[in-house]
Motif scaffolding. Structure first.
Motif, PDB file in Angstrom:
ATOM      1  N   GLY A 392       0.786  -1.231   0.000  1.00 36.72           N
ATOM      2  CA  GLY A 392       0.000   0.000   0.000  1.00 36.72           C
ATOM      3  C   GLY A 392       0.816   1.278   0.000  1.00 36.72           C
ATOM      4  N   ILE A 393       2.149   1.143  -0.062  1.00 40.42           N
ATOM      5  CA  ILE A 393       2.999   2.334  -0.007  1.00 40.42           C
ATOM      6  C   ILE A 393       3.222   2.849  -1.437  1.00 40.42           C
ATOM      7  N   PRO A 394       2.795   4.090  -1.725  1.00 43.52           N
ATOM      8  CA  PRO A 394       2.918   4.615  -3.090  1.00 43.52           C
ATOM      9  C   PRO A 394       4.368   4.684  -3.554  1.00 43.52           C
ATOM     10  N   ALA A 395       4.560   4.657  -4.877  1.00 42.45           N
ATOM     11  CA  ALA A 395       5.907   4.542  -5.462  1.00 42.45           C
ATOM     12  C   ALA A 395       6.870   5.613  -4.955  1.00 42.45           C
TER      13      ALA A 395
ATOM     14  N   ALA B  77      -3.685  -2.725  -2.844  1.00 43.87           N
ATOM     15  CA  ALA B  77      -3.459  -3.052  -1.435  1.00 43.87           C
ATOM     16  C   ALA B  77      -4.445  -2.287  -0.558  1.00 43.87           C
ATOM     17  N   ALA B  78      -4.589  -0.993  -0.851  1.00 42.34           N
ATOM     18  CA  ALA B  78      -5.502  -0.179  -0.045  1.00 42.34           C
ATOM     19  C   ALA B  78      -6.941  -0.645  -0.225  1.00 42.34           C
ATOM     20  N   PHE B  99       8.181  -0.314   8.462  1.00 43.27           N
ATOM     21  CA  PHE B  99       7.557  -0.732   7.208  1.00 43.27           C
ATOM     22  C   PHE B  99       6.053  -0.918   7.414  1.00 43.27           C
ATOM     23  N   LEU B 100       5.692  -1.631   8.480  1.00 42.76           N
ATOM     24  CA  LEU B 100       4.283  -1.866   8.774  1.00 42.76           C
ATOM     25  C   LEU B 100       3.541  -0.554   9.017  1.00 42.76           C
ATOM     26  N   ARG B 101       4.196   0.326   9.771  1.00 47.99           N
ATOM     27  CA  ARG B 101       3.569   1.600  10.096  1.00 47.99           C
ATOM     28  C   ARG B 101       3.341   2.422   8.821  1.00 47.99           C
ATOM     29  N   ALA B 102       4.371   2.432   7.959  1.00 49.86           N
ATOM     30  CA  ALA B 102       4.245   3.177   6.701  1.00 49.86           C
ATOM     31  C   ALA B 102       3.109   2.595   5.863  1.00 49.86           C
ATOM     32  N   ALA B 103       2.997   1.254   5.868  1.00 44.24           N
ATOM     33  CA  ALA B 103       1.965   0.598   5.063  1.00 44.24           C
ATOM     34  C   ALA B 103       0.569   0.909   5.606  1.00 44.24           C
ATOM     35  N   VAL B 104       0.427   0.807   6.918  1.00 45.25           N
ATOM     36  CA  VAL B 104      -0.874   1.071   7.538  1.00 45.25           C
ATOM     37  C   VAL B 104      -1.301   2.518   7.268  1.00 45.25           C
ATOM     38  N   LEU B 163      -2.659  -5.667   8.331  1.00 43.66           N
ATOM     39  CA  LEU B 163      -3.292  -4.928   7.231  1.00 43.66           C
ATOM     40  C   LEU B 163      -4.730  -5.383   6.980  1.00 43.66           C
ATOM     41  N   LYS B 164      -5.132  -6.529   7.523  1.00 42.89           N
ATOM     42  CA  LYS B 164      -6.508  -7.024   7.440  1.00 42.89           C
ATOM     43  C   LYS B 164      -7.105  -6.918   6.037  1.00 42.89           C
TER      44      LYS B 164
END
Lengths: 437, 249
Positions: A392-395, B77-78, B99-104, B163-164
């Protein structure tokens, strides 16, 4: 650097004449008594003889100073120092400012603990003093000689035996130089078991031809320990050459973290001599070369005593039309048995047309040594990019994360207390968006 | 339908890999796709997750009413799609927790939601990693660097738990795992089964299905699904091998 065979070229002649002219104009304003004037004249003669270094010199294989129209520029005028640079360091510190080669701010002696001296070079050159001599004998590099001929000022720092200076010494060195040049010259002496943290923040700013040289000689006594942080940046018009030498006695430690961004040419050359048994040095550099900029790190690690250790890590990022060079030369004398040396250069090319060159050199005359080296040059890893994006992290954010991680492996070599400031500086100067273009 | 794949054709390089694949997955269902090497299993998972290097040459994929194939990987992903990778990537210098925090946070921003506060986030990571028998130290280390095969797969399940996703695609999740590691990973996945969460398990072997019971099993061969059935199909494959089933189909 050996003198090149004399070429009959008119360019050489013009260079010599131009330099002589620049010097004759500047000479009257340069600090120092007659004895110093003679030293300067000798240094100038050596520069005129050898010419500025360029492609034909192995040590300047990738960065042509001779080709930059920096010869015979007039010395820059003194200017007032911008103070915003202080924000780069959040800790309490002793501050020195140098602007266009002149010291503009220096701690008053009473504010410093006993045994810790910070003096202006210009104040010490009237009479020859014995302890200055080692710093006025040029190492032989052309840049060092040029610097010696023209040096206007600098700082002399001494930390007495067994003394730990609690707050870092921060040297803000700024040059604002279109069509001019500046040269400063400093020396740091740590006596036996002394400790110091030195932070240099250097910026060279020019819109057209300009040359700044900064010479720093470091001498570490037995068991002394210096942490040397250097943040350097320059604009496209500026050639900035930082010429350093480090001499380590037995058991001394030298830890160096350098973050560098651009300049038309940003050349950092250092000669580190591990002269005493068990001396250790750990050098970690990160640089960014945006388009039209070039960063050249040329470091010699000379193991001259047994059981000495050196580590060199250089990580560079080059954008389109940016160029990075890392030359790491390790010399191990026959006497330096038990040497442990490792160097690693990693380059990241952000776009087509970016260039990075790595040239490791080993000269080993001892038989019981461990000398390793490695080099990689790559683009950002697409599998890492996809991994981050697939979560989900943009490029753009994914790229920034990977670049930050790349640089952080260098700032991790700094003491804990400074890492956050260094990473903040790196994010602002090395990883700024224009640097990616 | 949650995921609707219709007549999907895709190339890797210039080679046609998927040649008319059709599959629908409803909320809460667990589907297994089995197939011999080279049948297109991993290509399917990569095309669904948006990995570069593949070209879709025909067909459609609809996800919750949206055209999945037009979305960049981060938007998929979102939108709730998660790919647990066969070969999780090492990322030196980026810790798992960051990494997890950035993804969430990135997913929350893409969905127009508020980013969760740090305390809530850290509590959730602690809960989930403890379920997977992962130490605090593991999530503070750079992503997957120096991890064993089993640790990497646990890290995938941890990300999934945080991320559920609405659809979890498990690409050869059992590969490289010994039986103990497989039990831990399968336990983690089973704990995530929910009426609003679907799974697409891609596997070569029946072994994984002993621990995660599928509702449907599909056999993929030469880029298309050649037969489908219930869990008994996986057992037949185990007994008869792919050759028999693929030929009959």
């Amino acid at each position: 650097m050996s003198a090149r065979p004399a070429t009959p070229s008119a360019a050489r002649q013009a260079f010599g004449n131009g330099l002589d002219h620049a010097w004759s104009q500047a000479a009257a304003s340069l600090p120092g008594g007659d004895w110093m004037r003679q030293i300067r004249a000798d240094a100038l003669a050596r520069v005129v003889r050898s010419g500025l270094p360029g492609r034909r010199d192995e040590a300047w294989k990738y960065a042509d100073l001779a080709n930059m129209r920096t010869m015979a520029l007039p010395l820059a005028e003194a200017v007032r120092v911008p103070v915003e640079a202080k924000a780069a360091v959040s800790a309490d510190a002793h501050h020195v400012s140098i602007a266009n080669g002149r010291v503009t701010q220096i701690p008053v002696p009473d504010s410093l603990p006993d045994g810790f001296e910070v003096l202006r070079l210009a104040d010490t050159l009237d009479v020859p003093s014995l302890w200055l001599r080692p710093f006025l004998e040029p190492s032989g590099s052309v840049v060092d000689n040029l610097n010696l001929a023209f040096a206007t000022d600098g700082v002399l720092v001494r930390v007495g035996r067994g003394m730990t200076v609690a707050s870092p010494l921060v040297v803000h060195n700024s040059a604002s130089l279109s069509g001019t040049m500046s040269h400063d010259r400093s020396a740091i002496v740590l006596e036996e078991d002394a400790r110091l943290t030195l932070i240099e923040i250097t910026g060279a700013d020019a819109t057209r031809d300009a040359l700044a040289t900064s010479r720093l000689a470091i001498n570490l006594g037995r068991g002394a320990s210096l942490v040397h942080i250097r943040l350097s940046s320059g604009t496209q018009g500026a050639a900035l050459v930082q010429d350093g030498s480090v001499e380590l006695a037995a058991g001394a430690r030298y830890g160096h973290v350098a973050l560098s961004r651009g300049a038309g040419l940003l050349r950092q050359q250092a000669n580190v001599r591990l002269a005493g048994e068990g001396a250790q040095c750990d050098i970690a550099c990160a640089y960014a070369a945006p388009g039209g900029h070039q960063v050249d790190l040329s470091i010699t690690l000379h193991h001259a005593a047994p059981r000495t250790t050196s580590r060199l890590l250089a990580k560079g990022i080059a954008a389109r039309k940016g160029r990075g060079v890392v030359q790491g030369r390790v010399v191990v004398d026959e006497a330096a048995q038990g040497t442990d040396s490792h160097q690693m250069a990693r380059g990241l090319l952000l776009a087509e047309g970016a260039e990075i060159f790595h040239k490791p050199e080993l000269e080993i005359y001892a038989d019981d040594v461990k000398c390793g080296h490695g080099a990689t040059i790559a683009s950002l890893d697409p599998t890492q990019m996809f991994y981050l994006q697939s979560r989900g992290i943009p490029a753009t954010e994914a790229r920034d994360m990977l670049l930050e991680a790349f640089v952080q492996q260098v700032t991790d070599h700094a003491p804990d207390a400074l890492r956050e400031d260094l990473m903040a500086w790196a994010t602002r100067h090395l990883l700024q968006k224009e640097g990616h273009a | 339908m949650m995921l609707d794949i219709r007549d999907l054709h895709a190339n890797a390089g210039n080679k046609a890999i998927l040649k008319g694949l059709t599959l629908s997955i409803a909320p809460g269902q667990v589907h297994a796709i089995m197939g011999p090497n080279g049948s297109g299993k991993s290509t399917l998972s990569h095309v669904l997750a948006g990995k570069p290097g593949y070209e879709v040459t025909g067909g459609t994929v609809t996800w919750q009413g949206r055209d999945l194939l037009s979305m960049p990987a981060e938007e998929r992903a979102a939108a709730g799609i998660f790919l647990a990778m066969q070969y999780p990537v090492e990322i030196p210098g980026v810790t798992t927790i960051n990494f997890l925090r950035a993804a969430v946070n990135a997913q929350a921003r893409l969905r127009g939601e508020k980013e969760p506060d740090a305390v809530t986030f850290l509590r959730r990571v602690k809960e989930e990693r403890e379920k997977l028998n992962m130490s605090d130290e593991m999530v503070k280390r750079p992503v997957n660097v120096g991890f064993s095969g089993g640790e990497k797969k646990r890290n995938e399940v941890l990300q999934m738990a945080i991320l559920k996703p609405a659809l979890a695609i498990l690409d050869e999740t059992d590969s490289g795992l010994d039986i103990d590691a497989l039990k831990v990973v399968a336990g983690g996945i089973n704990a995530l089964r929910a009426p609003d969460r679907s799974f697409l398990m891609i596997t070569h072997y029946q072994r994984l299905l002993d621990y995660i019971a599928p509702d449907f099993v599909h056999v993929l061969a030469a880029g298309r699904i050649v037969t489908s059935g219930g869990p008994e199909l996986a057992r037949r494959l185990e007994a008869e091998g792919y050759d028999g089933i693929v030929k009959v189909a």
